[in-house]
Write a protein that holds these residues in place. Structure first.
Motif, mmCIF file in Angstrom:
data_model
loop_
_atom_site.group_PDB
_atom_site.id
_atom_site.type_symbol
_atom_site.label_atom_id
_atom_site.label_comp_id
_atom_site.label_asym_id
_atom_site.label_seq_id
_atom_site.Cartn_x
_atom_site.Cartn_y
_atom_site.Cartn_z
ATOM 1 N N ALA A 47 0.880 -1.109 0.043
ATOM 2 C CA ALA A 47 -0.106 -0.127 -0.119
ATOM 3 C C ALA A 47 0.791 1.185 0.019
ATOM 4 C CB ALA A 47 -0.953 0.100 1.486
ATOM 5 N N ALA A 48 1.772 1.313 0.807
ATOM 6 C CA ALA A 48 2.907 2.412 0.945
ATOM 7 C C ALA A 48 3.593 2.533 -0.473
ATOM 8 C CB ALA A 48 3.949 2.201 2.038
ATOM 9 N N GLY A 49 3.821 1.693 -1.029
ATOM 10 C CA GLY A 49 4.630 1.523 -2.541
ATOM 11 C C GLY A 49 3.740 2.159 -3.516
ATOM 12 N N ILE A 50 2.369 1.744 -3.662
ATOM 13 C CA ILE A 50 1.488 1.936 -4.604
ATOM 14 C C ILE A 50 1.122 3.453 -4.249
ATOM 15 C CG2 ILE A 50 -1.090 1.948 -5.168
ATOM 16 C CD1 ILE A 50 -0.582 -1.176 -4.773
ATOM 17 N N PHE A 51 1.051 3.806 -2.944
ATOM 18 C CA PHE A 51 0.851 5.196 -2.710
ATOM 19 C C PHE A 51 1.840 6.149 -3.154
ATOM 20 C CE2 PHE A 51 1.001 9.203 0.102
ATOM 21 C CZ PHE A 51 -0.416 9.260 0.110
ATOM 22 N N ALA A 52 2.978 5.704 -3.102
ATOM 23 C CA ALA A 52 4.070 6.431 -3.687
ATOM 24 C C ALA A 52 4.297 6.662 -5.461
ATOM 25 C CB ALA A 52 5.437 5.806 -3.213
ATOM 26 N N ILE A 53 4.047 5.439 -5.866
ATOM 27 C CA ILE A 53 4.119 5.393 -7.254
ATOM 28 C C ILE A 53 2.672 6.100 -7.966
ATOM 29 C CG2 ILE A 53 5.324 3.185 -7.302
ATOM 30 C CD1 ILE A 53 2.926 1.964 -8.545
ATOM 31 N N MET A 54 1.749 6.360 -7.159
ATOM 32 C CA MET A 54 0.453 7.062 -7.534
ATOM 33 C C MET A 54 0.648 8.490 -7.410
ATOM 34 S SD MET A 54 -2.464 4.522 -6.250
ATOM 35 C CE MET A 54 -3.908 5.404 -6.690
ATOM 36 N N SER A 55 1.528 8.759 -6.699
ATOM 37 C CA SER A 55 1.950 10.267 -6.635
ATOM 38 C C SER A 55 2.572 10.928 -7.687
ATOM 39 C CB SER A 55 2.757 10.542 -5.318
ATOM 40 O OG SER A 55 1.993 9.982 -4.002
ATOM 41 N N MET A 56 3.278 9.975 -8.622
ATOM 42 C CA MET A 56 3.748 10.698 -9.847
ATOM 43 C C MET A 56 2.882 10.787 -10.856
ATOM 44 S SD MET A 56 7.457 8.511 -9.580
ATOM 45 C CE MET A 56 6.850 6.968 -9.134
ATOM 46 N N ASN A 57 2.179 12.055 -11.151
ATOM 47 C CA ASN A 57 1.136 12.112 -12.062
ATOM 48 C C ASN A 57 1.628 12.700 -13.386
ATOM 49 O OD1 ASN A 57 -0.754 11.230 -10.086
ATOM 50 N ND2 ASN A 57 -1.274 13.475 -9.335
ATOM 51 N N MET A 58 1.260 12.319 -14.397
ATOM 52 C CA MET A 58 1.163 12.678 -15.879
ATOM 53 C C MET A 58 -0.131 13.492 -16.158
ATOM 54 S SD MET A 58 3.554 9.817 -17.488
ATOM 55 C CE MET A 58 3.589 10.646 -19.149
ATOM 56 N N PRO A 59 -0.219 14.716 -16.492
ATOM 57 C CA PRO A 59 -1.583 15.432 -17.050
ATOM 58 C C PRO A 59 -1.921 14.753 -18.376
ATOM 59 C CG PRO A 59 0.447 17.085 -16.849
ATOM 60 C CD PRO A 59 1.050 15.663 -16.673
ATOM 61 N N ILE A 60 -3.288 14.605 -18.398
ATOM 62 C CA ILE A 60 -4.052 14.432 -19.441
ATOM 63 C C ILE A 60 -5.058 15.341 -19.740
ATOM 64 C CG2 ILE A 60 -5.796 12.464 -20.264
ATOM 65 C CD1 ILE A 60 -4.211 10.602 -18.423
ATOM 66 N N PRO A 61 -5.340 15.684 -20.945
ATOM 67 C CA PRO A 61 -6.267 16.660 -21.390
ATOM 68 C C PRO A 61 -7.621 16.482 -20.545
ATOM 69 C CG PRO A 61 -5.307 15.759 -23.179
ATOM 70 C CD PRO A 61 -4.725 15.077 -22.163
ATOM 71 N N PHE A 62 -8.389 17.426 -20.476
ATOM 72 C CA PHE A 62 -9.843 17.409 -19.844
ATOM 73 C C PHE A 62 -9.806 17.209 -18.532
ATOM 74 C CE2 PHE A 62 -10.197 15.764 -24.230
ATOM 75 C CZ PHE A 62 -10.673 16.826 -24.797
ATOM 76 N N GLY A 63 -8.751 17.836 -17.597
ATOM 77 C CA GLY A 63 -8.812 17.890 -16.302
ATOM 78 C C GLY A 63 -8.374 16.843 -15.363
ATOM 79 N N THR A 64 -7.824 15.838 -15.814
ATOM 80 C CA THR A 64 -7.380 14.518 -15.173
ATOM 81 C C THR A 64 -6.127 14.232 -15.177
ATOM 82 O OG1 THR A 64 -8.397 12.489 -14.341
ATOM 83 C CG2 THR A 64 -8.212 12.927 -16.690
ATOM 84 N N SER A 65 -5.719 13.242 -14.675
ATOM 85 C CA SER A 65 -4.008 12.808 -14.792
ATOM 86 C C SER A 65 -3.973 11.345 -14.922
ATOM 87 C CB SER A 65 -3.284 13.357 -13.673
ATOM 88 O OG SER A 65 -3.971 12.704 -12.166
ATOM 89 N N GLY A 66 -2.982 10.920 -15.309
ATOM 90 C CA GLY A 66 -2.648 9.674 -15.266
ATOM 91 C C GLY A 66 -1.591 9.137 -14.463
ATOM 92 N N HIS A 67 -1.142 7.831 -14.182
ATOM 93 C CA HIS A 67 -0.175 7.659 -13.319
ATOM 94 C C HIS A 67 -0.184 6.078 -13.169
ATOM 95 C CE1 HIS A 67 -3.017 6.611 -10.225
ATOM 96 N NE2 HIS A 67 -3.457 7.934 -10.376
ATOM 97 N N MET A 68 0.849 5.344 -12.869
ATOM 98 C CA MET A 68 1.034 3.952 -12.671
ATOM 99 C C MET A 68 0.090 3.607 -11.323
ATOM 100 S SD MET A 68 5.184 3.097 -12.908
ATOM 101 C CE MET A 68 5.643 4.395 -11.584
ATOM 102 N N VAL A 69 -0.453 2.383 -11.540
ATOM 103 C CA VAL A 69 -1.602 1.937 -10.502
ATOM 104 C C VAL A 69 -1.073 0.887 -9.368
ATOM 105 C CG1 VAL A 69 -3.979 1.270 -10.323
ATOM 106 C CG2 VAL A 69 -3.265 2.689 -11.913
ATOM 107 N N GLY A 70 -1.151 -0.366 -9.903
ATOM 108 C CA GLY A 70 -0.380 -1.274 -8.870
ATOM 109 C C GLY A 70 -1.447 -2.344 -8.501
ATOM 110 N N GLY A 71 -2.800 -2.288 -9.108
ATOM 111 C CA GLY A 71 -3.813 -3.204 -8.540
ATOM 112 C C GLY A 71 -3.546 -4.686 -9.035
ATOM 113 N N CYS A 72 -2.898 -4.870 -9.898
ATOM 114 C CA CYS A 72 -2.644 -6.328 -10.797
ATOM 115 C C CYS A 72 -1.455 -6.675 -9.605
ATOM 116 C CB CYS A 72 -1.914 -6.063 -12.031
ATOM 117 S SG CYS A 72 -1.370 -7.476 -12.667
ATOM 118 N N LEU A 73 -0.219 -5.940 -9.384
ATOM 119 C CA LEU A 73 0.642 -6.389 -8.395
ATOM 120 C C LEU A 73 0.138 -6.896 -7.266
ATOM 121 C CD1 LEU A 73 3.487 -6.403 -7.704
ATOM 122 C CD2 LEU A 73 3.370 -4.067 -6.845
ATOM 123 N N VAL A 74 -0.660 -5.921 -6.566
ATOM 124 C CA VAL A 74 -1.274 -6.603 -5.126
ATOM 125 C C VAL A 74 -2.090 -8.062 -5.246
ATOM 126 C CG1 VAL A 74 -3.120 -5.847 -3.420
ATOM 127 C CG2 VAL A 74 -1.448 -4.300 -4.336
#
Length: 142
Positions: A47-74
């Motif tokens: 959970a801590a690792g996923i929290f960290a990787i999710m903090s690195m956001n890349m902007p996507i048009p129309f007001g949101t962002s993309g980032h690595m997730v990790g649901g598959c890993l868990v």
């Protein structure tokens, strides 16, 4: 990607919260049966690792962002998509309340996108491919 508050209509948010509540019911039943003193620290570290990787956001048009997730890993580490539901509910709740990333009304939607779908698709892709292409390539595909 975190869906922010106000992006999804209230009626859909209610549906996604119902899905989240049902998923959390099964996830807590799974946790009571399968988590012990050995696995809880592993889940916390993931959970801590996923929290960290999710903090690195890349902007996507129309007001949101993309980032690595990790649901598959868990889901792969615990061989259960329920673990991804638990981890992502906690991580996304903390991110929404403390960091303003995502939102409370969109919590059900975000957990569905990242935890439920990510965990299920990743785990069952791995299970379906591991005998065909091998364990390690199946992990990569998942």
């Amino acid at each position: 990607m975190h869906i922010p508050d106000g992006f999804i209509p209230w009626t859909q948010c209610a549906i996604y919260y119902i899905i989240l509540i049902v998923a959390l019911y099964f996830a807590t039943k799974w946790a009571k049966k399968n988590l012990d003193d050995k696995h809880v620290p592993l889940m916390a570290i993931l959970a801590a690792g996923i929290f960290a990787i999710m903090s690195m956001n890349m902007p996507i048009p129309f007001g949101t962002s993309g980032h690595m997730v990790g649901g598959c890993l868990v889901a792969l580490v615990f061989c259960a998509p329920e673990a991804a539901v638990l981890v992502f509910t906690i991580v996304l709740l903390i991110q929404a309340l403390i960091f303003g990333d995502g939102g409370i009304t969109a919590l059900g939607t975000n957990v569905l996108n990242m935890g439920i779908i990510g965990g299920c698709v990743g785990l069952y892709t791995f299970k379906g491919l591991k005998n065909t292409i091998g364990k390690y390539p199946a992990v990569g595909v998942a």
